[in-house]
Design an enzyme around this catalytic site. Structure first.
Site, PDB file in Angstrom:
ATOM      1  N   GLU A   1       0.850  -1.186   0.000  1.00 35.66           N
ATOM      2  CA  GLU A   1       0.000   0.000   0.000  1.00 35.66           C
ATOM      3  C   GLU A   1       0.895   1.248   0.000  1.00 35.66           C
ATOM      4  O   GLU A   1       1.797   1.365   0.831  1.00 35.66           O
ATOM      5  CB  GLU A   1      -0.913  -0.017   1.234  1.00 35.66           C
ATOM      6  CG  GLU A   1      -1.573   1.303   1.577  1.00 35.66           C
ATOM      7  CD  GLU A   1      -2.417   1.905   0.451  1.00 35.66           C
ATOM      8  OE1 GLU A   1      -3.294   1.199  -0.077  1.00 35.66           O
ATOM      9  OE2 GLU A   1      -2.184   3.080   0.111  1.00 35.66           O
TER      10      GLU A   1
ATOM     11  N   SER B   1      -7.619   8.663  -2.445  1.00 35.20           N
ATOM     12  CA  SER B   1      -7.091   8.623  -1.073  1.00 35.20           C
ATOM     13  C   SER B   1      -5.851   7.756  -1.084  1.00 35.20           C
ATOM     14  O   SER B   1      -5.827   6.730  -1.764  1.00 35.20           O
ATOM     15  CB  SER B   1      -8.111   7.995  -0.108  1.00 35.20           C
ATOM     16  OG  SER B   1      -9.305   8.734  -0.065  1.00 35.20           O
TER      17      SER B   1
ATOM     18  N   ASN C   1      -3.814   5.867   1.655  1.00 35.31           N
ATOM     19  CA  ASN C   1      -3.694   5.432   3.060  1.00 35.31           C
ATOM     20  C   ASN C   1      -4.080   3.963   3.108  1.00 35.31           C
ATOM     21  O   ASN C   1      -4.777   3.480   2.204  1.00 35.31           O
ATOM     22  CB  ASN C   1      -4.661   6.242   3.943  1.00 35.31           C
ATOM     23  CG  ASN C   1      -6.101   6.175   3.443  1.00 35.31           C
ATOM     24  OD1 ASN C   1      -6.484   6.940   2.535  1.00 35.31           O
ATOM     25  ND2 ASN C   1      -6.894   5.276   3.991  1.00 35.31           N
TER      26      ASN C   1
ATOM     27  N   MET D   1      -9.996   4.768  -0.032  1.00 31.26           N
ATOM     28  CA  MET D   1     -11.233   5.510   0.175  1.00 31.26           C
ATOM     29  C   MET D   1     -12.188   4.766   1.111  1.00 31.26           C
ATOM     30  O   MET D   1     -13.112   5.361   1.664  1.00 31.26           O
ATOM     31  CB  MET D   1     -11.952   5.725  -1.160  1.00 31.26           C
ATOM     32  CG  MET D   1     -11.499   6.939  -1.922  1.00 31.26           C
ATOM     33  SD  MET D   1     -12.726   7.288  -3.200  1.00 31.26           S
ATOM     34  CE  MET D   1     -11.932   8.675  -3.992  1.00 31.26           C
TER      35      MET D   1
ATOM     36  N   THR E   1     -19.091   6.402   2.728  1.00 32.29           N
ATOM     37  CA  THR E   1     -20.383   6.477   3.415  1.00 32.29           C
ATOM     38  C   THR E   1     -20.944   5.094   3.710  1.00 32.29           C
ATOM     39  O   THR E   1     -21.814   4.945   4.555  1.00 32.29           O
ATOM     40  CB  THR E   1     -21.376   7.292   2.544  1.00 32.29           C
ATOM     41  OG1 THR E   1     -20.753   8.538   2.236  1.00 32.29           O
ATOM     42  CG2 THR E   1     -22.681   7.542   3.251  1.00 32.29           C
TER      43      THR E   1
ATOM     44  N   ALA F   1     -22.734   3.086   1.695  1.00 31.80           N
ATOM     45  CA  ALA F   1     -23.968   2.679   1.006  1.00 31.80           C
ATOM     46  C   ALA F   1     -23.662   1.510   0.077  1.00 31.80           C
ATOM     47  O   ALA F   1     -22.742   1.594  -0.736  1.00 31.80           O
ATOM     48  CB  ALA F   1     -24.548   3.851   0.218  1.00 31.80           C
TER      49      ALA F   1
ATOM     50  N   VAL G   1       4.010   0.764  -5.299  1.00 37.75           N
ATOM     51  CA  VAL G   1       4.520  -0.092  -6.371  1.00 37.75           C
ATOM     52  C   VAL G   1       4.680   0.751  -7.631  1.00 37.75           C
ATOM     53  O   VAL G   1       3.769   1.458  -8.037  1.00 37.75           O
ATOM     54  CB  VAL G   1       3.575  -1.297  -6.593  1.00 37.75           C
ATOM     55  CG1 VAL G   1       3.944  -2.048  -7.864  1.00 37.75           C
ATOM     56  CG2 VAL G   1       3.635  -2.230  -5.378  1.00 37.75           C
TER      57      VAL G   1
ATOM     58  N   HIS H   1     -17.270   7.925  -7.615  1.00 36.38           N
ATOM     59  CA  HIS H   1     -17.483   6.599  -8.195  1.00 36.38           C
ATOM     60  C   HIS H   1     -17.007   6.650  -9.647  1.00 36.38           C
ATOM     61  O   HIS H   1     -17.700   7.193 -10.496  1.00 36.38           O
ATOM     62  CB  HIS H   1     -18.971   6.216  -8.172  1.00 36.38           C
ATOM     63  CG  HIS H   1     -19.619   6.323  -6.822  1.00 36.38           C
ATOM     64  ND1 HIS H   1     -20.961   6.574  -6.662  1.00 36.38           N
ATOM     65  CD2 HIS H   1     -19.107   6.204  -5.575  1.00 36.38           C
ATOM     66  CE1 HIS H   1     -21.250   6.615  -5.362  1.00 36.38           C
ATOM     67  NE2 HIS H   1     -20.141   6.395  -4.678  1.00 36.38           N
TER      68      HIS H   1
HETATM   69  P1  FAD Z   1      -9.525   2.500  -2.931  1.00 37.70           P
HETATM   70  O1  FAD Z   1     -10.348   2.367  -1.728  1.00 37.70           O
HETATM   71  O2  FAD Z   1      -9.463   3.810  -3.599  1.00 37.70           O
HETATM   72  O3  FAD Z   1      -8.049   2.027  -2.569  1.00 37.70           O
HETATM   73  C1  FAD Z   1      -6.999   2.075  -3.498  1.00 37.70           C
HETATM   74  C2  FAD Z   1      -5.690   2.039  -2.726  1.00 37.70           C
HETATM   75  O4  FAD Z   1      -4.613   1.798  -3.627  1.00 37.70           O
HETATM   76  C3  FAD Z   1      -5.372   3.354  -2.009  1.00 37.70           C
HETATM   77  O5  FAD Z   1      -5.169   3.108  -0.641  1.00 37.70           O
HETATM   78  C4  FAD Z   1      -4.096   3.829  -2.683  1.00 37.70           C
HETATM   79  O6  FAD Z   1      -3.215   4.495  -1.811  1.00 37.70           O
HETATM   80  C5  FAD Z   1      -3.491   2.537  -3.175  1.00 37.70           C
HETATM   81  N1  FAD Z   1      -2.563   2.716  -4.279  1.00 37.70           N
HETATM   82  C6  FAD Z   1      -2.720   3.453  -5.402  1.00 37.70           C
HETATM   83  N2  FAD Z   1      -1.645   3.344  -6.188  1.00 37.70           N
HETATM   84  C7  FAD Z   1      -0.772   2.525  -5.557  1.00 37.70           C
HETATM   85  C8  FAD Z   1       0.513   2.020  -5.886  1.00 37.70           C
HETATM   86  N3  FAD Z   1       1.107   2.320  -7.039  1.00 37.70           N
HETATM   87  N4  FAD Z   1       1.121   1.186  -5.002  1.00 37.70           N
HETATM   88  C9  FAD Z   1       0.521   0.845  -3.826  1.00 37.70           C
HETATM   89  N5  FAD Z   1      -0.710   1.290  -3.486  1.00 37.70           N
HETATM   90  C10 FAD Z   1      -1.344   2.123  -4.339  1.00 37.70           C
HETATM   91  N6  FAD Z   1     -18.735   3.872  -2.401  1.00 37.70           N
HETATM   92  C11 FAD Z   1     -19.876   3.195  -2.203  1.00 37.70           C
HETATM   93  O7  FAD Z   1     -20.097   2.146  -2.802  1.00 37.70           O
HETATM   94  N7  FAD Z   1     -20.822   3.642  -1.319  1.00 37.70           N
HETATM   95  C12 FAD Z   1     -20.674   4.802  -0.651  1.00 37.70           C
HETATM   96  O8  FAD Z   1     -21.549   5.166   0.139  1.00 37.70           O
HETATM   97  C13 FAD Z   1     -19.495   5.557  -0.869  1.00 37.70           C
HETATM   98  N8  FAD Z   1     -19.319   6.731  -0.232  1.00 37.70           N
HETATM   99  C14 FAD Z   1     -18.123   7.378  -0.342  1.00 37.70           C
HETATM  100  C15 FAD Z   1     -17.925   8.538   0.410  1.00 37.70           C
HETATM  101  C16 FAD Z   1     -16.681   9.155   0.415  1.00 37.70           C
HETATM  102  C17 FAD Z   1     -16.488  10.402   1.231  1.00 37.70           C
HETATM  103  C18 FAD Z   1     -15.611   8.594  -0.350  1.00 37.70           C
HETATM  104  C19 FAD Z   1     -14.239   9.207  -0.323  1.00 37.70           C
HETATM  105  C20 FAD Z   1     -15.826   7.463  -1.136  1.00 37.70           C
HETATM  106  C21 FAD Z   1     -17.081   6.853  -1.157  1.00 37.70           C
HETATM  107  N9  FAD Z   1     -17.338   5.702  -1.903  1.00 37.70           N
HETATM  108  C22 FAD Z   1     -18.516   5.031  -1.745  1.00 37.70           C
HETATM  109  C23 FAD Z   1     -16.339   5.128  -2.835  1.00 37.70           C
HETATM  110  C24 FAD Z   1     -15.598   3.956  -2.192  1.00 37.70           C
HETATM  111  O9  FAD Z   1     -14.844   4.408  -1.102  1.00 37.70           O
HETATM  112  C25 FAD Z   1     -14.726   3.322  -3.264  1.00 37.70           C
HETATM  113  O10 FAD Z   1     -15.597   2.796  -4.255  1.00 37.70           O
HETATM  114  C26 FAD Z   1     -13.861   2.171  -2.734  1.00 37.70           C
HETATM  115  O11 FAD Z   1     -13.049   2.565  -1.673  1.00 37.70           O
HETATM  116  C27 FAD Z   1     -13.011   1.618  -3.876  1.00 37.70           C
HETATM  117  O12 FAD Z   1     -12.233   0.569  -3.385  1.00 37.70           O
HETATM  118  P2  FAD Z   1     -10.868   0.158  -4.070  1.00 37.70           P
HETATM  119  O13 FAD Z   1     -10.301  -0.956  -3.289  1.00 37.70           O
HETATM  120  O14 FAD Z   1     -11.095  -0.121  -5.517  1.00 37.70           O
HETATM  121  O15 FAD Z   1      -9.964   1.465  -4.077  1.00 37.70           O
END
Ligand code: FAD
Length: 508
Positions: free
Chosen positions: A41, A117, A119, A123, A128, A130, A233, A433
């Site tokens: 991460e 995001s 961390n 995200m 939220t 939902a 990465v 999204h």
């Molecule tokens: P992410 O959660 O974005 O995680 C990707 C991770 O990859 C990050 O931690 C990033 O640092 C890491 N990364 C990126 N590049 C690299 C790299 N090169 N090497 C290592 N690590 C890397 N979705 C819903 O379905 N319902 C909701 O109600 C909703 N509400 C939301 C409200 C807010 C305020 C926010 C910010 C988002 C919301 N979302 C919601 C969206 C939801 O958070 C995302 O759809 C979800 O987190 C996506 O998951 P993910 O694992 O694909 O990516």
């Protein structure tokens, strides 16, 4: 462990620790317990356990610090956390950050509010929660087992389908919306409570699911699992058409399988940086055009001052859901926003819990030309190929937005008194999204990046995860669906790792 001594080799390297990267780690732990799994991460650990939702941090100063640490190189959240920027401009939420440049090309709509995001938890530490199921054209018709996968995703995210069942205004909100929208709808597409990734502790405290919940104790207790924070990465190692590892902090870590779960912007970016440049990479980018409004609930008794946390309207009215249908191609969400983007009339003290925000999200008219383009020669702040967003709302998108405006006004009128005269259209990207940039397809015909198991066409052992895998113009919150797709990809890897014959036939 978060030590920086990386292993020489692992079975599965997962890049990104959001909900979808965490889902791979969880399913692999359950199905292939002897597999050595490493999550890399880019961002820092915020919480113990890692990946917890920041809303669960009770102390304000600690929570704000965690949000700032998620905001990349130019953190913006301060003690006014929770405020939205001017909705007509670049909306940005605490815990997320925007692109410095490249978000809009002259003459195009662009995605000025495209956010990410960085961390542990991604995200998913800020969302939220939902978790609606997709319906009608939102569904992926070439995945026959989609419903079972969504069941699994609900288990991983700990989704409650009837949260806040006892909240004082839940029934009022649902009944008024149902009278307006239910006629003619299939049972699963009627107005209903929004399923939320949330549970109550025994003492009644609300706990929001972050990726910590997706990992679960079973993953944290897996001696073959490691999480490496602050480990961006830079490249997936590819030899002879096979993924063989990752390059991270100057070190090569060999792996039999690599999963890239870096969000809809950075997943195609990492593939591009690794020389994977399929024609569909970065294309069919879709955000959900979003319109918002607010009302004061009509004819409700004021809640007693001592019922729970009066500032949390989810505790008063829950979250209502008006599902997407092909006839009404938008997804309606009715709740108090974390912080309303709508300037509320300040000299008018509303009854606690009676102000409700409405958000309608539209399905996009998909275009191959809506895309993230990466520059071979220029790098971003992280030394990765610099992205440029190409994005346009089509005439059909404007028509859908106009229809969503009509629908949100109908909902508002059914519920109560309008606050303000007109719904706002948020700047593109504000939905948070983003789909399509490594989309899944049934066959390799140049319009998709991966197959039904999420394995990238033409690169054995390379899997992609995230909303970017969703091929449909989904209007509902996408995380449940992308976690469902991660489940099927993880099962596929687990099957390869645990079935000797499958390993033999694929040469692994
Ligand atoms: P992410 O959660 O974005 O995680 C990707 C991770 O990859 C990050 O931690 C990033 O640092 C890491 N990364 C990126 N590049 C690299 C790299 N090169 N090497 C290592 N690590 C890397 N979705 C819903 O379905 N319902 C909701 O109600 C909703 N509400 C939301 C409200 C807010 C305020 C926010 C910010 C988002 C919301 N979302 C919601 C969206 C939801 O958070 C995302 O759809 C979800 O987190 C996506 O998951 P993910 O694992 O694909 O990516």
């Amino acid at each position: 462990g978060d030590d920086m001594t990386y292993p020489d080799d692992v079975d599965v390297a997962i890049v990104g620790s959001g909900p979808t990267g965490a889902a791979y780690a969880r399913i692999l732990t359950e199905r292939a317990p002897s597999a050595r799994i490493a999550v890399f991460e880019a961002g820092p650990v915020l919480t113990d356990p890692p990946g917890m939702h920041v809303k669960n941090i009770a102390d304000d100063a600690e929570r704000i610090a965690a949000q700032r640490r998620s905001e990349g190189l130019r953190p913006h959240t301060d003690s006014t956390a929770g405020e939205y920027a001017d909705p007509a401009r670049r909306v940005v939420r605490p815990g997320t950050f925007l692109l410095e440049s490249g978000y809009q090309v002259d003459g195009e709509d662009g995605l000025p509010a495209l956010a990410m995001s960085t961390n542990v938890g991604g995200m998913g530490a800020h969302w939220t929660g939902a978790c609606p199921r997709p319906g009608d054209a939102e569904r992926i018709d070439f995945l026959p087992d989609l419903d079972e996968l969504l069941d699994e995703a609900e288990r991983l995210l700990s989704v409650d389908k009837h949260p806040f069942a006892g909240a004082p205004y839940t029934d009022v909100v649902r009944d008024r919306l149902a009278a307006e929208f239910d006629p003619g709808r299939a049972a699963d597409r009627r107005v209903q409570p929004m399923p939320l990734a949330v549970h109550r502790r025994d003492d009644g405290a609300l706990i929001w699911s972050g990726p910590d919940v997706v990992f679960g104790d079973v993953t944290r207790d897996n001696p073959n699992f490691s999480l490496y924070a602050e480990s961006p990465v830079k490249r997936v190692l590819i030899e002879d058409g096979k993924a063989v590892g990752v390059h991270v902090n100057g070190v090569d870590v060999r792996a039999r399988y690599v999963v890239v779960a870096c969000d809809a912007l950075r997943t195609p970016q990492l593939l591009f940086a690794s020389g994977v440049r399929l024609p569909a990479l970065g294309r069919y980018l879709n955000d959900q055009p979003q319109t918002v409004f607010a009302i004061r609930l009509r004819d409700v008794r004021e809640p007693a001052a001592d019922t729970g946390d009066a500032t949390e309207i989810v505790g008063q009215s829950g979250v209502g859901w008006v599902p997407y249908t092909d006839e009404h191609p938008f997804h309606g969400q009715v709740m108090q926003l974390d912080a309303s983007p709508i300037p509320l009339v300040s000299d008018d003290e509303p009854a606690l819990g009676t102000i409700v925000g409405l958000g309608w999200f539209c399905g996009k008219d998909l275009q191959a030309s809506d895309r993230i383009e990466f520059d071979e020669d220029t790098t971003d702040d992280y030394g990765m190929p610099k992205p440029t967003i190409h994005y346009r709302l089509t005439p059909r998108d404007h028509e859908t937005l106009a229809r969503a405006r009509t629908a949100i006004l109908r909902a508002a009128t059914a519920l109560g008194e309008h606050i303000g005269t007109d719904p706002f259209v948020l700047s593109p990207g504000a939905s948070l999204h983003y789909q399509g940039t490594t989309r899944m397809g049934p066959v390799d015909d140049g319009t998709s990046v991966c197959g039904p198991n999420s394995e990238v066409w033409g690169v054995d052992g390379l899997y992609v995860a995230g909303n970017n895998v969703i091929p449909t113009p989904i209007a509902c919150n996408p995380t449940l669906t992308s976690v469902a797709l991660a489940v099927t990809g993880a099962r596929n890897i687990a099957a390869h790792l645990t079935t000797p014959t499958a390993a033999a036939t694929t040469g692994r």
